[in-house]
Design a protein around this motif. Sequence first.
Motif, PDB file in Angstrom:
ATOM      1  N   GLU A  99       2.916  -0.264   1.408  1.00 20.71           N
ATOM      2  CA  GLU A  99       1.842  -1.250   1.285  1.00 20.71           C
ATOM      3  C   GLU A  99       0.928  -0.906   0.111  1.00 20.71           C
ATOM      4  O   GLU A  99       0.477  -1.787  -0.619  1.00 20.71           O
ATOM      5  CB  GLU A  99       1.032  -1.296   2.590  1.00 20.71           C
ATOM      6  CG  GLU A  99       1.768  -1.951   3.743  1.00 20.71           C
ATOM      7  CD  GLU A  99       1.068  -1.759   5.082  1.00 20.71           C
ATOM      8  OE1 GLU A  99       1.298  -2.581   5.988  1.00 20.71           O
ATOM      9  OE2 GLU A  99       0.290  -0.782   5.235  1.00 20.71           O
ATOM     10  N   LYS A 100       0.666   0.396  -0.079  1.00 21.25           N
ATOM     11  CA  LYS A 100      -0.168   0.829  -1.210  1.00 21.25           C
ATOM     12  C   LYS A 100       0.496   0.486  -2.539  1.00 21.25           C
ATOM     13  O   LYS A 100      -0.165   0.035  -3.472  1.00 21.25           O
ATOM     14  CB  LYS A 100      -0.421   2.340  -1.150  1.00 21.25           C
ATOM     15  CG  LYS A 100      -1.502   2.751  -0.179  1.00 21.25           C
ATOM     16  CD  LYS A 100      -1.755   4.251  -0.290  1.00 21.25           C
ATOM     17  CE  LYS A 100      -2.828   4.674   0.699  1.00 21.25           C
ATOM     18  NZ  LYS A 100      -3.128   6.114   0.598  1.00 21.25           N
ATOM     19  N   LYS A 142      -4.900  -7.473   4.287  1.00 23.30           N
ATOM     20  CA  LYS A 142      -5.618  -7.017   3.087  1.00 23.30           C
ATOM     21  C   LYS A 142      -5.242  -7.887   1.886  1.00 23.30           C
ATOM     22  O   LYS A 142      -6.064  -8.169   1.019  1.00 23.30           O
ATOM     23  CB  LYS A 142      -5.281  -5.551   2.783  1.00 23.30           C
ATOM     24  CG  LYS A 142      -5.872  -4.559   3.751  1.00 23.30           C
ATOM     25  CD  LYS A 142      -7.359  -4.360   3.531  1.00 23.30           C
ATOM     26  CE  LYS A 142      -7.711  -2.958   3.164  1.00 23.30           C
ATOM     27  NZ  LYS A 142      -9.162  -2.710   3.105  1.00 23.30           N
ATOM     28  N   ARG A 143      -3.983  -8.315   1.847  1.00 19.94           N
ATOM     29  CA  ARG A 143      -3.525  -9.175   0.752  1.00 19.94           C
ATOM     30  C   ARG A 143      -4.193 -10.552   0.834  1.00 19.94           C
ATOM     31  O   ARG A 143      -4.560 -11.139  -0.185  1.00 19.94           O
ATOM     32  CB  ARG A 143      -2.002  -9.325   0.818  1.00 19.94           C
ATOM     33  CG  ARG A 143      -1.354  -9.338  -0.550  1.00 19.94           C
ATOM     34  CD  ARG A 143       0.135  -9.556  -0.480  1.00 19.94           C
ATOM     35  NE  ARG A 143       0.877  -8.405  -0.024  1.00 19.94           N
ATOM     36  CZ  ARG A 143       2.201  -8.357   0.063  1.00 19.94           C
ATOM     37  NH1 ARG A 143       2.911  -9.410  -0.290  1.00 19.94           N
ATOM     38  NH2 ARG A 143       2.814  -7.281   0.483  1.00 19.94           N
ATOM     39  N   PRO A 179      -9.372  -1.112  -1.169  1.00 21.36           N
ATOM     40  CA  PRO A 179      -8.337  -2.102  -0.831  1.00 21.36           C
ATOM     41  C   PRO A 179      -7.099  -1.489  -0.195  1.00 21.36           C
ATOM     42  O   PRO A 179      -6.304  -2.196   0.407  1.00 21.36           O
ATOM     43  CB  PRO A 179      -7.991  -2.721  -2.192  1.00 21.36           C
ATOM     44  CG  PRO A 179      -8.364  -1.675  -3.191  1.00 21.36           C
ATOM     45  CD  PRO A 179      -9.570  -0.997  -2.621  1.00 21.36           C
ATOM     46  N   MET A 180      -6.928  -0.171  -0.305  1.00 19.08           N
ATOM     47  CA  MET A 180      -5.720   0.458   0.242  1.00 19.08           C
ATOM     48  C   MET A 180      -5.975   1.319   1.461  1.00 19.08           C
ATOM     49  O   MET A 180      -5.091   1.997   1.946  1.00 19.08           O
ATOM     50  CB  MET A 180      -5.024   1.272  -0.848  1.00 19.08           C
ATOM     51  CG  MET A 180      -4.341   0.377  -1.861  1.00 19.08           C
ATOM     52  SD  MET A 180      -3.995   1.194  -3.405  1.00 19.08           S
ATOM     53  CE  MET A 180      -5.051   0.302  -4.510  1.00 19.08           C
ATOM     54  N   ASP A 200       2.572  -1.933  -3.129  1.00 22.84           N
ATOM     55  CA  ASP A 200       2.455  -3.384  -3.307  1.00 22.84           C
ATOM     56  C   ASP A 200       1.055  -3.754  -3.793  1.00 22.84           C
ATOM     57  O   ASP A 200       0.894  -4.533  -4.738  1.00 22.84           O
ATOM     58  CB  ASP A 200       2.743  -4.122  -1.986  1.00 22.84           C
ATOM     59  CG  ASP A 200       4.228  -4.211  -1.678  1.00 22.84           C
ATOM     60  OD1 ASP A 200       5.043  -4.023  -2.616  1.00 22.84           O
ATOM     61  OD2 ASP A 200       4.583  -4.450  -0.516  1.00 22.84           O
ATOM     62  N   MET A 201       0.031  -3.187  -3.140  1.00 25.48           N
ATOM     63  CA  MET A 201      -1.347  -3.528  -3.510  1.00 25.48           C
ATOM     64  C   MET A 201      -1.654  -3.078  -4.937  1.00 25.48           C
ATOM     65  O   MET A 201      -2.317  -3.799  -5.697  1.00 25.48           O
ATOM     66  CB  MET A 201      -2.330  -2.903  -2.513  1.00 25.48           C
ATOM     67  CG  MET A 201      -3.774  -3.289  -2.761  1.00 25.48           C
ATOM     68  SD  MET A 201      -4.102  -5.091  -2.731  1.00 25.48           S
ATOM     69  CE  MET A 201      -4.176  -5.415  -0.975  1.00 25.48           C
ATOM     70  N   LEU A 235      -7.647 -10.251  -0.483  1.00 20.59           N
ATOM     71  CA  LEU A 235      -7.605 -10.291  -1.947  1.00 20.59           C
ATOM     72  C   LEU A 235      -7.454 -11.741  -2.425  1.00 20.59           C
ATOM     73  O   LEU A 235      -8.119 -12.159  -3.378  1.00 20.59           O
ATOM     74  CB  LEU A 235      -6.451  -9.424  -2.459  1.00 20.59           C
ATOM     75  CG  LEU A 235      -6.183  -9.440  -3.972  1.00 20.59           C
ATOM     76  CD1 LEU A 235      -7.402  -8.947  -4.753  1.00 20.59           C
ATOM     77  CD2 LEU A 235      -4.954  -8.587  -4.314  1.00 20.59           C
ATOM     78  N   GLY A 267      -1.547  -4.593   6.338  1.00 22.74           N
ATOM     79  CA  GLY A 267      -1.330  -4.640   4.890  1.00 22.74           C
ATOM     80  C   GLY A 267      -1.340  -6.063   4.350  1.00 22.74           C
ATOM     81  O   GLY A 267      -1.885  -6.324   3.268  1.00 22.74           O
TER      82      GLY A 267
END
Length: 265
Positions: free
Chosen positions: A197-198, A169-170, A189-190, A200-201, A173, A166
């Motif tokens: 985590e989803k 992925k950040r 992205p999720m 947050d994203m 971004l 997670g």
Amino acid sequence: MSDKKIGDVILDIKNISLRFGGVKALTDISFNVREHEIRSIIGPNGAGKSSMLNCINGVYTPTEGSITFRGKTFAHMNSRQVAEMGVARTFQNLALFKGMSVIDNIMTGRNLKIKSGLLWQALRNPFGIGPADKEEIAHREFVEHIIDFLEIQAYRKTPVGQLPYGLQKRVDLGRALAMEPQVLLLDEPMAGMNVEEKQDMCRFILDVNDEFGTTIVLIEHDMGVVMDISDRVVVLDYGKKIGDGPPDEVRNNEDVIRAYLGSSH
């Protein structure tokens, strides 16, 4: 959704078709993206979502059709041209340097912005800071701002490969944001994230859209996420467009329900 102001069309996709030999990946697809909106592309596996994103950012050359970005129309652009015009992208499969630190990964997103070359280094003042040093300091300050924004200060010097998925992925971004894009393409992205985590994203995507004013084109499988954060949604199925409009309209579209929602939700 907030009361944000959606602007004029920034990206116009017209009659895009894409064939690989005898296989039709996309057939006569048209839709537009307005400035400051979150525009989602959804559809079942194999619907052509990633192929569409690859056409937009120059990875694939459409067989037919055109793409207009800020009033300039192209049959095809290469990926570097697209990036220089202000379109950045994250990838479904992370394109990060696993052995490099978080800050160095995000710095790679500044490559197009770095003007200093060997000539600038040669102009360096032996008693002070040369133009190249000043420029690097400015780029690092910008990257630090992104790190703060994404709340990953604690991992600045950590090799990306050691981070949970997670957080990787950040960082991906953050690398895209370092390009200061006008349009940000997010490819699932999720995917692979847990619920926390989803959440947050989702928050970061909304904040990027709100605070930076970045226009976002999003591919995502999680229908709940799409319906919650999108301004408009375009639906693909077997490479054809079967729906396009605000989330509520798409949610109640019979073709979409049959092709997507009905089969998986």
